[in-house]
Design an enzyme around this catalytic site. Structure first.
Site, mmCIF file in Angstrom:
data_model
loop_
_atom_site.group_PDB
_atom_site.id
_atom_site.type_symbol
_atom_site.label_atom_id
_atom_site.label_comp_id
_atom_site.label_asym_id
_atom_site.label_seq_id
_atom_site.Cartn_x
_atom_site.Cartn_y
_atom_site.Cartn_z
ATOM 1 C CG ASP A 22 2.213 -5.752 2.582
ATOM 2 O OD1 ASP A 22 3.314 -4.951 2.055
ATOM 3 O OD2 ASP A 22 2.193 -6.156 3.682
ATOM 4 C CG HIS A 39 7.610 -1.210 -5.523
ATOM 5 N ND1 HIS A 39 6.555 -1.884 -4.745
ATOM 6 C CD2 HIS A 39 8.625 -0.913 -5.105
ATOM 7 C CE1 HIS A 39 7.369 -1.566 -3.423
ATOM 8 N NE2 HIS A 39 8.263 -1.070 -3.436
ATOM 9 C CG LEU A 133 -13.514 -0.070 -11.006
ATOM 10 C CD1 LEU A 133 -14.115 -0.788 -10.039
ATOM 11 C CD2 LEU A 133 -12.323 -0.450 -11.567
HETATM 12 C C1 FPP Z 1 3.708 -2.644 -0.479
HETATM 13 O O1 FPP Z 1 4.605 -3.671 -0.692
HETATM 14 C C2 FPP Z 1 3.399 -2.044 -1.697
HETATM 15 C C3 FPP Z 1 3.794 -0.581 -1.931
HETATM 16 C C4 FPP Z 1 4.176 0.480 -0.728
HETATM 17 C C5 FPP Z 1 3.249 -0.051 -3.133
HETATM 18 C C6 FPP Z 1 2.317 -0.384 -3.909
HETATM 19 C C7 FPP Z 1 2.323 -0.164 -5.240
HETATM 20 C C8 FPP Z 1 2.063 -0.907 -6.257
HETATM 21 C C9 FPP Z 1 1.602 -2.227 -5.983
HETATM 22 C C10 FPP Z 1 2.156 -0.335 -7.765
HETATM 23 C C11 FPP Z 1 1.055 -0.320 -8.551
HETATM 24 C C12 FPP Z 1 0.316 0.977 -7.861
HETATM 25 C C13 FPP Z 1 -0.067 1.686 -8.802
HETATM 26 C C14 FPP Z 1 -0.964 2.651 -8.220
HETATM 27 C C15 FPP Z 1 0.299 2.093 -10.173
HETATM 28 P P1 FPP Z 1 6.135 -3.640 0.210
HETATM 29 O O2 FPP Z 1 6.917 -3.016 -0.717
HETATM 30 O O3 FPP Z 1 5.641 -2.950 1.398
HETATM 31 O O4 FPP Z 1 6.334 -5.120 0.128
HETATM 32 P P2 FPP Z 1 6.957 -5.982 1.476
HETATM 33 O O5 FPP Z 1 6.069 -5.718 2.575
HETATM 34 O O6 FPP Z 1 7.060 -7.158 1.044
HETATM 35 O O7 FPP Z 1 8.335 -5.094 1.822
#
Ligand code: FPP
Length: 249
Positions: A22, A39, A133
């Site tokens: 997150d 992201h 893994l």
């Molecule tokens: C939450 O942060 C993150 C996500 C919903 C997407 C997670 C994806 C990645 C870390 C990219 C890599 C993953 C793969 C499988 C290639 P948020 O956007 O909710 O952050 P915020 O809480 O600050 O808004």
């Protein structure tokens, strides 16, 4: 620090680590960037975490990539994430395979865009014999949804006479979850400062240890990952029992 952890007795390592990745959006917004940049930076972090997990011989890693609730986000962000997952697979699958990683997608995979479903299947197929893994990518995943789906599968088995109600126990239930065959989550890490589980691994985290950090995922480093693992190794896990020294006989 990595060497220190590698040289340590592996029994102190968790068997299964879950990560709620997150804080991508906030990290980007704090820098005046688009959320998508967060992201993208998250992918870089994930690569480093996988590298570390492989180096220390971690058995299982499950990451929360997209929840059943994330469809509520603006469709531009959803589209971006779907493309990002696709691109990640395209670029990384060879290297993951070389590292003996076994990728597995969990969640309502069949509701993802068709091209991503095919790529996910191809990647799973490519790595299915790997023994390193086990890397679960929770995509369109919700813990409550997983439990409901498992319940339906069990109900079907009862209806077609394969199973009796009295035979249902935790083991049977687990056999219908997306994580069948994986150990329970020992350590659950959440980056980004929120102190909640957000529908992730609800069954599998029954006895998890938690590590919450303010660090947003793009800034989560292998060093902090190892710090969480080190902290885990010092936890006193009782699983509802009392300390061994307190037990009689
Ligand atoms: C939450 O942060 C993150 C996500 C919903 C997407 C997670 C994806 C990645 C870390 C990219 C890599 C993953 C793969 C499988 C290639 P948020 O956007 O909710 O952050 P915020 O809480 O600050 O808004």
């Amino acid at each position: 620090m990595q060497n220190e952890m590698t040289e340590k007795n592996n029994s102190e390592l968790p068997n299964h680590v879950g990560i709620i990745m997150d804080g991508n959006g906030r990290w980007a917004e704090n820098l005046g960037l688009m959320r998508s940049a967060g992201h993208l930076a998250g992918v870089k972090t994930l690569k480093q975490i996988i590298k570390t997990a492989v180096n220390i011989n971690l058995k299982t890693l499950t990451v929360y990539a997209f929840s059943t609730e994330n469809w509520k986000r603006p469709h531009t962000e959803v589209d971006f994430l779907m493309h990002l997952f696709s691109e990640y697979l395209e670029k990384e699958k060879r290297e993951l395979n070389e590292k003996n990683v076994k990728i597995h997608f969990i969640g309502r995979i069949n509701e993802l865009p068709q091209s991503l479903i095919s790529q996910a299947h191809d990647a799973e197929e490519m790595m299915k014999k790997n023994t390193g893994l086990k890397f679960n990518v929770a995509t369109n995943y919700g813990g409550q949804d997983e439990i409901v789906r498992a319940t339906k599968k069990i109900a079907e088995k009862i209806l077609n006479g394969e199973l009796k109600i009295d035979e249902i126990d935790a083991k049977i239930f687990e056999s219908q979850l997306d994580t069948v065959g994986d150990p329970p989550i020992d350590l659950l890490i959440r980056t980004g400062g929120d102190l909640r589980i957000s529908n992730f691994m609800l069954w599998q985290s029954a006895y998890s240890e938690f590590w919450f950090t303010e660090t947003n995922f793009p800034e989560f480093t292998p060093e902090e990952f190892l710090k969480a693992l080190k902290d885990f190794s010092k936890r006193d896990r009782r699983f509802g029992n009392v300390k061994t020294s307190q037990t009689k006989g």
